[in-house]
Motif scaffolding. Structure first.
Motif, mmCIF file in Angstrom:
data_model
loop_
_atom_site.group_PDB
_atom_site.id
_atom_site.type_symbol
_atom_site.label_atom_id
_atom_site.label_comp_id
_atom_site.label_asym_id
_atom_site.label_seq_id
_atom_site.Cartn_x
_atom_site.Cartn_y
_atom_site.Cartn_z
ATOM 1 N N VAL A 9 0.850 -1.196 0.000
ATOM 2 C CA VAL A 9 0.000 0.000 0.000
ATOM 3 C C VAL A 9 0.885 1.246 0.000
ATOM 4 N N TRP A 19 -1.966 6.419 -16.476
ATOM 5 C CA TRP A 19 -2.235 6.956 -15.139
ATOM 6 C C TRP A 19 -3.605 6.498 -14.657
ATOM 7 N N VAL A 20 -4.591 6.509 -15.567
ATOM 8 C CA VAL A 20 -5.945 6.074 -15.195
ATOM 9 C C VAL A 20 -5.914 4.607 -14.758
ATOM 10 N N TRP A 46 1.471 4.157 -3.093
ATOM 11 C CA TRP A 46 1.325 5.604 -2.903
ATOM 12 C C TRP A 46 2.591 6.332 -3.342
ATOM 13 N N LEU A 64 -5.872 -1.266 -2.491
ATOM 14 C CA LEU A 64 -6.533 -0.986 -1.216
ATOM 15 C C LEU A 64 -7.627 -2.014 -0.937
ATOM 16 N N GLU A 91 -1.483 9.609 -20.429
ATOM 17 C CA GLU A 91 -2.679 9.880 -19.604
ATOM 18 C C GLU A 91 -3.401 8.602 -19.206
ATOM 19 N N PHE A 92 -3.608 7.729 -20.186
ATOM 20 C CA PHE A 92 -4.453 6.573 -19.878
ATOM 21 C C PHE A 92 -3.771 5.587 -18.940
ATOM 22 N N MET A 105 2.866 6.482 -7.092
ATOM 23 C CA MET A 105 1.970 7.509 -7.624
ATOM 24 C C MET A 105 2.523 8.907 -7.353
ATOM 25 N N LEU A 137 -6.667 1.549 -6.385
ATOM 26 C CA LEU A 137 -7.923 1.203 -5.726
ATOM 27 C C LEU A 137 -7.982 -0.300 -5.442
ATOM 28 N N VAL A 150 -4.534 4.411 -11.345
ATOM 29 C CA VAL A 150 -5.474 4.772 -10.273
ATOM 30 C C VAL A 150 -6.362 3.570 -9.942
ATOM 31 N N ILE A 151 -6.800 2.843 -10.992
ATOM 32 C CA ILE A 151 -7.622 1.650 -10.735
ATOM 33 C C ILE A 151 -6.800 0.615 -9.965
#
Lengths: 263, 447
Positions: free
Chosen positions: A121, A145-146, A125, A156, A142-143, A128, A153, A149-150
């Motif tokens: 975890v 990075w998306v 972080w 976590l 860009e994508f 990122m 998530l 982010v998933i």
């Protein structure tokens, strides 16, 4: 002469049929072979052949993405080993965790898994954080990075679902506190705003036995059904999703032009 | 002399002794590295002296666990901390203090990134941590197995923030001189085998060793078997969700647990599509992208990390604030007399009771009365989300609006407004004891 003996022994090993059948090439020492080894080795082919020097400088990359991936592998291996010992039932879950500490050889399997999870975890972080601070999400990345982010998530959620499995006080109350939020989901939680809108002929459709929290837990409070759900999510569903997205994440790093750098 | 305190010291003296020896080693290695790199004498000598103090004074005293000589935080300091952080203003002082601290570090970043300054700060914080371990209340919370990663997180974030900032400061200075960023210097291509492959191998080995030591040294927590009737006090979510749990103090679960977390995820995903600034791609910089830098740091370091630290180390029984050296007394009372905006308007300002529909009234009459009762809060909220974005576009963010276009600007400004809801709600709670801006418990709609 011991030195000669050693080299002749290593020569003998390196020239044996077994060794040669595993490693198709001798250790690459010249430029051509160093390129070939990366291109032809299954485990190395994720890498490009060459890379900008700053792209591997630890002060630039912090190695956090790689560390996170390594921790994911550690979690997978220790997780599979733990599954041999652990039964996700009210009768056995806590007992099996106790045995893991007191009976199983070495007795640090769960420690490795838990500390590895916490570390993962943190390293996600930090990864990122680094990607943001170097502006590496900017076009054309860009994508990716998306997707990242998933993956954050999902990391976590992996940790969250695993938190329940020891079935001690720490576990069920942390999950109770966390999953109580779902009760207040707008429209879909039975204590959420807009819940009354789903009302057919005077009967509430969203109740404590049909709302978002119930879907998560499988019952009205954290119990054996929840344990089973979280176990499957933790061991199968989420890891599969993570593995799928990781493949895309790594592939996109290469396709988007490798690690970022100044123009 | 409190016998419990003495027992605590005897229990941790071995750990603390080795802790100070580790600090001595750290400074000794630093002395060697500095001497090898610069051949200066003053720095290495000072570092060696510091190292000697750790190994020659603090470590033996810690090993002794002696009632008089045990290294510990001065009692005036622990008492002052307890007074300040454990009082009714604890949350305010902690949050405002964190923002002031981080803001100060940012403003004076050119000073704080200097290696000597950073090294002194690192030593000071590690020493403070060691001295604080002698306090049983501090030790109970900081050395709790699941909290150890968060202690590590604080130091890791400190280190990496320092690393990134020092490179950004250097790159920004180079930009002023018209030179390319540091990252441009290492532009030549090298082969992945052997350089990258071996770095990866060494990282894996070191990490495996670290995990093994950690796993052997610290048992994973295991409490009593689960019981759905014995509620622990406090009941805490896993540590990485404690920022969200902390938001529950200021928001209802539908906001703190569902809407705001979803918006965090959506907002993070939106970053690459909102940040139209082509500069700052692939190198550390602050000056080239100050706005996005500050936005991210505010969201990550202030709203995410400091709230996790608050939830982990300072929230005790009944979710009250306890200072780090304070005993977790479940009977500690905090006066809670928060009131809603509608109470303020109707009862305090107008001097009448809240408008209430007659009991037998139909649904729409009830709804009408509720809207009438909460009109001020609804108006304020609508103004906030509908009026502020155009106002921002016309004034401070004019340049942004022109470059981003209508849609992107609306998305960005609304995300920022949602992020700002938390600090706004905090300030309103602290200053005027505001509970809800809109309070419609009839439909679970409290904001």
């Amino acid at each position: 002469m011991p030195a000669t003996d050693r080299s002749s022994l290593s020569d003998a090993i390196r020239n044996s049929q077994i060794w040669k059948s595993i490693f198709r090439h001798p250790a690459p020492l010249d430029r051509r072979n160093r390129i070939v080894v990366v291109l032809t080795n299954f485990f190395l082919h994720l890498h490009p052949v060459s890379i900008k020097k700053q792209g591997i400088a630890l002060s630039f990359t912090w190695c956090m993405g790689g560390v996170t991936f390594f921790l994911f592998l550690v979690e997978t291996i220790t997780g599979v080993l733990l599954m041999f010992y652990y039964r996700p039932t009210l009768e056995w879950a806590f007992q099996d965790i106790l045995s893991l500490r007191d009976v199983a050889s070495l007795g640090i399997l769960r420690e490795l898994h838990r500390w590895g999870a916490h570390a993962m975890v943190i390293t996600v972080w930090l990864h990122m954080y680094r990607v943001f601070l170097t502006g590496s999400y900017k076009p054309p990345r860009e994508f990716n990075w998306v997707i990242g982010v998933i993956l954050l998530l999902l990391t976590l959620l992996l940790s969250f679902t695993g938190y329940l499995l020891p079935w001690d006080q720490l576990a069920i109350w942390a999950i109770t506190v966390g999953s109580n939020m779902a009760r207040a989901t707008p429209f879909l939680g039975y204590e959420g705003p807009g819940q009354a809108l789903f009302n057919v002929g005077g009967i509430d459709m969203i109740t404590s036995a049909s709302d978002a929290r119930f879907m998560l837990l499988g019952e009205r409070s954290v119990g054996e059904v929840t344990l089973n759900r979280f176990y499957i999510l933790h061991c199968i569903a989420i890891p599969l999703a993570v593995a799928f997205l990781l493949a895309i994440h790594f592939w996109r790093v290469r396709k988007d032009g490798g690690i970022s750098g100044p123009l | 002399m409190d016998p419990n305190l003495l027992t605590h010291w005897q229990n941790i003296s071995g750990f603390l002794g080795f802790y100070y020896i580790a600090l001595a080693l750290m400074n000794g290695i630093a002395a060697f590295v500095v001497w090898r790199r610069s051949h200066a004498t003053v720095g290495p000598v000072l570092l060696l002296l510091l190292s000697l103090v750790y190994v020659g004074v603090l470590a033996p005293l810690a090993f002794s666990a002696d009632a008089t000589w045990m290294p510990r935080m001065p009692s005036w300091f622990t008492q002052l901390t307890n007074e300040i952080l454990g009082g009714s203003w604890g949350a305010v002082i902690y949050t405002v203090g964190s923002i002031v601290l981080l803001g100060g570090l940012f403003v004076a970043r050119k000073f704080f990134v200097r290696p000597d300054v950073a090294w002194i700060l690192l030593n000071a914080s590690l020493l403070a941590l060691g001295l604080s371990f002698s306090d049983p209340n501090f030790y109970a919370i900081a050395a709790k197995p699941d909290n150890v990663p968060i202690v590590g997180l604080i130091f890791l974030l400190g280190f990496f923030t320092w690393l990134a900032t020092s490179r950004a400061v250097e790159n920004d200075a180079r930009a002023l001189e018209g030179r390319p960023p540091l990252e441009k210097e290492n532009d030549e291509k090298i082969l992945v085998w052997p350089d990258l492959v071996y770095t990866e191998l060494i990282c894996m080995i070191l990490l495996t060793a670290l995990l093994l030591f950690w796993a052997i040294g610290l048992d994973a927590p295991l409490e009593e078997p689960a019981s759905s009737v014995k509620t622990p006090n406090p009941s805490k979510a896993p540590w990485y969700f404690l920022g969200l749990q902390e938001m529950l103090v200021y928001f209802d679960p539908w906001m703190a647990g569902v809407v705001l977390p979803s918006l965090i995820v959506v907002g993070l995903m939106a970053i690459p599509y909102l940040d139209f600034n082509p500069k700052g791609n692939g190198y550390y910089t602050i000056e080239d992208r100050k706005f996005s830098y500050l936005m991210y740091q505010f969201g990550f370091l202030v709203l995410w990390i400091t709230l996790i630290v608050l939830g982990t180390f300072l929230r005790g029984p009944n979710w009250n604030i306890f200072a780090v050296y304070e005993y977790w007394d479940p009977h500690k009372v905090e006066a809670l007399n928060n009131i809603d905006l509608s109470n303020m308007f109707w009862e305090q300002l107008m001097g009448v009771s809240l408008p209430k529909a007659p009991n037998e009234a139909g649904f729409f009459t009830q709804l009408g009365f509720i809207l009438y009762r909460e009109w001020l809060g609804i108006a304020v909220t609508l103004l906030y989300f509908i009026m502020l974005p155009p106002l921002m576009a016309a004034t401070v963010f004019r340049g942004f609006f022109v470059k981003m276009g209508f849609m992107r600007f609306m998305v960005m400004s609304n995300l920022i407004l949602f992020m700002a809801l938390l600090p706004i709600k905090m300030v309103l709670r602290w200053t005027v004891n505001l509970k809800y801006i809109i309070a419609i418990p009839e439909y679970f709609l409290n904001l």
